[in-house]
Structures are given as structure tokens and as C-alpha cells.
Motif scaffolding. Structure first.
Motif, PDB file in Angstrom:
ATOM      1  N   GLN A  61     -18.862  48.863-109.428  1.00 52.94           N
ATOM      2  CA  GLN A  61     -18.578  48.319-107.694  1.00 52.94           C
ATOM      3  C   GLN A  61     -16.904  48.230-107.867  1.00 52.94           C
ATOM      4  N   PRO A  62     -16.374  48.284-106.279  1.00 50.66           N
ATOM      5  CA  PRO A  62     -15.004  48.359-106.689  1.00 50.66           C
ATOM      6  C   PRO A  62     -13.791  48.656-107.655  1.00 50.66           C
ATOM      7  N   HIS A  71      -8.568  48.796-102.016  1.00 49.63           N
ATOM      8  CA  HIS A  71      -9.771  48.621-101.058  1.00 49.63           C
ATOM      9  C   HIS A  71     -10.321  50.013-100.990  1.00 49.63           C
ATOM     10  N   SER A  73     -11.538  52.449-102.264  1.00 51.78           N
ATOM     11  CA  SER A  73     -13.161  52.916-102.294  1.00 51.78           C
ATOM     12  C   SER A  73     -14.041  52.112-101.887  1.00 51.78           C
ATOM     13  N   LYS A  74     -14.106  51.122-101.440  1.00 50.65           N
ATOM     14  CA  LYS A  74     -15.191  50.335-100.894  1.00 50.65           C
ATOM     15  C   LYS A  74     -15.886  50.622 -99.773  1.00 50.65           C
ATOM     16  N   VAL A 368      -8.192  58.053-107.177  1.00 51.21           N
ATOM     17  CA  VAL A 368      -8.962  56.618-107.252  1.00 51.21           C
ATOM     18  C   VAL A 368      -9.372  56.992-108.587  1.00 51.21           C
ATOM     19  N   TRP A 379     -17.983  57.787-107.761  1.00 51.74           N
ATOM     20  CA  TRP A 379     -16.929  58.134-106.785  1.00 51.74           C
ATOM     21  C   TRP A 379     -17.333  59.533-106.690  1.00 51.74           C
TER      22      TRP A 379
END
Length: 391
Positions: A61-62, A71, A73-74, A368, A379
Motif C-alpha cells: 500500500q502507499p 501521495h 507513489s499511489k 520513494v 516500487w
């Protein structure tokens, strides 16, 4: 005389993100060359997960990522999910298992994942070149990458050079230098998912407990992790420490609960007949902690008295051990690098630099950073996929 070659896409870096980007771009019919500085691709993949590659996490999940923009990476994580990578693994008939907390590992070797990615690259027509030491990158109407006697040109350049972690594997600052060359902002890089080093005083008290492991909760502010902690000769390690290290900054205290959900002294406090002495307390602590740790804790932090109030204070201290590390164990032991190219500089959907058309940054070099447990690979797959769909 330089040998000049033209491509649609040049990718710098043959790690997880670069390989995924190459596959997706190649599948779209793009002429792709991937340039890797090391003598082989996927070196960090090969050592990950104890050689079995923790290639994703079922519960990604982010919220499992650290970034100045939580936000960012969402979009990528939604575009390419753990289920998508699992389908790729199953297509290649690679056996895998869930270890704990949604972490997926190969049953066999991490080499299976590298071989899978190599096969996908070959099928997509990607040209992979290893042992390529890029000297400089320029841009006029297109991007020019020079390496020795060779010159590569393309309209799209993807930087997937990774972070600064594990320099013995070949990590360098080249990607960050490129970002600065093109005027992109960088969030300060720092080691993440790394052991923490005691101060001299704490080292004197605990270093001889090296090798001892116990389940704890580590916390900084509202961030908490319940996993195993390992004493080392220099400080603390284990998953609970690696996780919290990504949030640690110099002089920041970490709170450690040595026995989450348990009460050492309840049986003593709640009894009118129980003996109240160090032997009874030691026995109670040994039921919940490794014996050497229980003994050391009592030696260093004995109750001030045997009243219920004093025992409650002893209890509170054991669930709120404050440790202020001297430092981290640095990039040598860090699994990833936190910080990196500022996400405000990039499109969340494509990873393209907003101010430099055709320039993309993916994977660890972006600001990130995932938690421990397969999130950083996810990722890499997701950001690589998105760039590969756009170049």
C-alpha cells in the motif's frame, strides 16, 4: 572514431527498475538499449532476501512508503500491482512462498528472477550491454550518452542507476549527479533499512549480548513496527530496527517495548502472598525475554523499591526503553537509500521530468523508499512499468 548508435530509449542501470522499464518499452516496439556499469545485471536482486529475492509483498500500500510527498507513489502502485508481478513469476513457472507478513520469496534462487527478466528483455528485443562506464550525458535535440569509444543517442533517457546503498556492489552517485546536471531538485539522501549504532555507554552495557534476538515494538512518533530485534557487537539490528531506521534522524530517540502485550510484574503486584525480590522478578522476566537480556535488564534497571508503584514504574520502563543511537551503520549495510530526486520534479503517472521532456527517473533514485519486506522491489517494478509505458 566513436561508434554511434541510435535508439528510441536509453536506460542507465540494469537493476530491477531498469529491467522492468526495458521490458515494457521493448514490448511496445521501441528500440531499447540498457547500459549497465557492472559486469552483470541484477546484482542487488541476486543478494536480496538471503539469495532468494523477496520480490514483492502481497499487502503493498502507499502507506508502506516514505517520501516528502506521500501521495506520489499511489498512481504507479495502482498501475502495476503485486498481482501483476506474480503473474509474470508464474508465467515463468518460478516456485515461490509467503514467508511472513505478505513477503513473497523464491523457493529456489534469486537467479530465477534475474533469468526471468533477461528472458523477457530478449523476447522484447532489448539490447543489454554490461561493463559500460558512462562518461557523460548531453542533450540537444536528443540525449547523447558517451562511454569509451561508443556514443548512444535517443529521444528518451531513463535513469535507473539506484541509490548509494551497498557501495561494494557498485553503487555510485552518478544518477544524482545527472539529476543535478539537468537542474532537478534532490531530497537529501540518507541510509535506510540499516542497523543502528549504540553510544559508547550503551555499547558497554549491551554489546556482549550480540546474537541475541527478541520480538519488540520500535517506535518514533506515531510510526511503530512489531518485529524481531537483534543485538550486535556495535548496536541493534533485526527487522524492527531496520524498519525504524528509515525514520531515524541524528539525535532522535527511539522507544523500544521489550515485551509488547505482556506484563512482567502483574503476578507480583496482584498477589498479597508472592515474594518480592530480584529472584522472583528475574524468573518472571525470563519467561518473556531471553535469559541474558532479562538478567542484564534487572542488573541495569532494578526496581527502586518493592511497592506496587515502584514495580509499575519498572514495568513502564521495560516497555519504554529509550535508545538514542550514535548513528546508523551507513550505506555499507543499508538495504536502500532514502531521499533522492524530488517527486515534485516528476510526473507520478510516467516518471518523466516535468521540465525536461524525455528524461525519466525510476526506482531507488527517486524520493520513494519502501518498508522492509518486498516493498522496494514493488516500487522498482511499478515505477519501471510506468516509465516503460510512456517512453
Amino acid at each position: 572514431m566513436r561508434v554511434k548508435q541510435d535508439f528510441d530509449v536509453i536506460i542507465l542501470g540494469g537493476g530491477a527498475a531498469g529491467l522492468m522499464c526495458a521490458i515494457e518499452a521493448g514490448k511496445r516496439g521501441r528500440r531499447v538499449v540498457l547500459l549497465e556499469r557492472a559486469g552483470r545485471i541484477g546484482k542487488k536482486i541476486l543478494i536480496s532476501g538471503g539469495g532468494r529475492c523477496n520480490f514483492t509483498n502481497l499487502y503493498c500500500q502507499p502507506e508502506n512508503f516514505i517520501s516528502a510527498n506521500p501521495h506520489f507513489s499511489k498512481s504507479a502502485l495502482a498501475a502495476y500491482t503485486p498481482a501483476d508481478f506474480i503473474r509474470l513469476v508464474e508465467k515463468h513457472r518460478i516456485a515461490y512462498h509467503e514467508k511472513t507478513l505478505g513477503q513473497l520469496f523464491c523457493d529456489g534462487s534469486a537467479q530465477q528472477i534475474v533469468s526471468m527478466l533477461e528472458t523477457e528483455c530478449r523476447d522484447a528485443g532489448v539490447q543489454i550491454m554490461t561493463g559500460v562506464n558512462v562518461e557523460n550525458v548531453g542533450r540537444d535535440n536528443s540525449f547523447t550518452v558517451r562511454a569509451g569509444e561508443e556514443e548512444f543517442r535517443s529521444s528518451a533517457l531513463v535513469v535507473a542507476t539506484g541509490g548509494l546503498s551497498i557501495p561494494k556492489m557498485g553503487a555510485t552517485s552518478f544518477g544524482y549527479q545527472l539529476a543535478k546536471q539537468f537542474g532537478l531538485e534532490i531530497k537529501q539522501a540518507r541510509p535506510a533499512l540499516t542497523p543502528l549504532i549504540f553510544t559508547d555507554e550503551d555499547r558497554q552495557h549491551y554489546s556482549d549480548l550480540r546474537g541475541l534476538s527478541t520480538e519488540v515494538v520500535t517506535a518514533i512518533g506515531k510510526q511503530r513496527f512489531r518485529e524481531k530485534m537483534l543485538f550486535t557487537h556495535r548496536g541493534l539490528s533485526g527487522p524492527a530496527i531496520l524498519q525504524i531506521s528509515s525514520y531515524w534522524k541524528p539525535a532522535t530517540p527511539i522507544t523500544i517495548d521489550l515485551a509488547p502485550g505482556h506484563d512482567f510484574t502483574a503476578s507480583i503486584r496482584n498477589s498479597n502472598t508472592a515474594r518480592r525480590d530480584l529472584n522472583v522478578l528475574r524468573t518472571a522476566m525470563r519467561e518473556l525475554l531471553p535469559h541474558r537480556l532479562a538478567d542484564r535488564w534487572i542488573d541495569l534497571h532494578p526496581p527502586a523499591a518493592w511497592t506496587n508503584h515502584a514495580l509499575a514504574e519498572f514495568e513502564r520502563h521495560a516497555h519504554n526503553w529509550i535508545v538514542t543511537p550514535e548513528c546508523t551503520d551507513g550505506y555499507d549495510k543499508a538495504e536502500v537509500t532514502a531521499g533522492g530526486v524530488d517527486t515534485n520534479e516528476l510526473s507520478a503517472k510516467t516518471m518523466e521530468a516535468r521540465r525536461i521532456p524525455g528524461l525519466y527517473f525510476i526506482g531507488e533514485i527517486v524520493d520513494v523508499t519502501g518498508h522492509l519486506g518486498g516493498f522496494n522491489f514493488q516500487w522498482a517494478w511499478a515505477s519501471g512499468f510506468c516509465a516503460g509505458q510512456a517512453v
